[in-house]
Design a protein around this motif. Structure first.
Motif, short mmCIF file in Angstrom:
data_model
loop_
_atom_site.label_atom_id
_atom_site.label_comp_id
_atom_site.label_asym_id
_atom_site.label_seq_id
_atom_site.Cartn_x
_atom_site.Cartn_y
_atom_site.Cartn_z
N LYS A 21 51.81 35.44 48.63
CA LYS A 21 50.84 36.46 48.25
C LYS A 21 50.79 37.54 49.33
O LYS A 21 50.77 37.25 50.52
N GLU A 23 48.55 40.86 50.50
CA GLU A 23 47.28 41.55 50.33
C GLU A 23 47.52 43.04 50.11
O GLU A 23 48.42 43.63 50.70
N ALA A 24 46.68 43.65 49.26
CA ALA A 24 46.83 45.07 48.94
C ALA A 24 46.80 45.95 50.18
O ALA A 24 47.50 46.96 50.25
N GLN A 25 46.02 45.58 51.18
CA GLN A 25 45.95 46.39 52.41
C GLN A 25 47.30 46.48 53.10
O GLN A 25 47.58 47.42 53.83
N CYS A 27 50.02 47.01 51.59
CA CYS A 27 50.88 47.90 50.80
C CYS A 27 50.43 49.35 50.89
O CYS A 27 50.98 50.22 50.22
N GLN A 28 49.43 49.64 51.73
CA GLN A 28 48.92 51.00 51.84
C GLN A 28 49.98 51.97 52.37
O GLN A 28 50.01 53.14 51.95
N PHE A 32 50.85 52.42 47.54
CA PHE A 32 50.78 51.60 46.33
C PHE A 32 49.58 51.99 45.47
O PHE A 32 48.48 52.18 45.97
N GLY A 33 49.81 52.14 44.18
CA GLY A 33 48.74 52.47 43.25
C GLY A 33 48.43 53.95 43.13
O GLY A 33 47.50 54.33 42.43
N ARG A 60 51.84 41.31 39.80
CA ARG A 60 50.56 41.87 40.23
C ARG A 60 49.46 41.21 39.39
O ARG A 60 49.30 41.51 38.20
N ASP A 62 46.16 41.34 39.29
CA ASP A 62 45.02 42.07 38.74
C ASP A 62 45.38 42.94 37.53
O ASP A 62 44.52 43.36 36.78
#
Length: 78
Positions: A21, A23-25, A27-28, A32-33, A60, A62
């Protein structure tokens, strides 16, 4: 991973996977997104005593989005 005990009665739908896994942080830096997201390269080393074509997947949770591709092991024990 090392299989030390064989199971001779696996069904055709059996599979095995390794999960990691992120974490989204983390991928900053690739934005990302966002509309200006950058490309990402997945790289890894693999060694197997079996040849064949295998699949890896990015998922992903979510959004339920799956991105997958295959890789080939053409020479055993290398």
């Amino acid at each position: 991973m090392n299989c030390t005990t064989a199971n001779a009665s696996l069904s055709p739908n059996s599979y095995w996977y390794v999960e990691h896994k992120i974490e989204a942080q983390n991928c900053q830096h690739i934005k990302f997104g966002t509309a200006s997201a950058e490309t990402l390269t997945l790289s890894f080393w693999v060694k197997s005593n079996k040849t064949g074509t295998y699949t890896f997947e990015l998922y992903r949770a979510d959004s339920g989005r799956h991105i997958s591709n295959t890789y080939t092991i053409s020479s055993a024990d290398t």
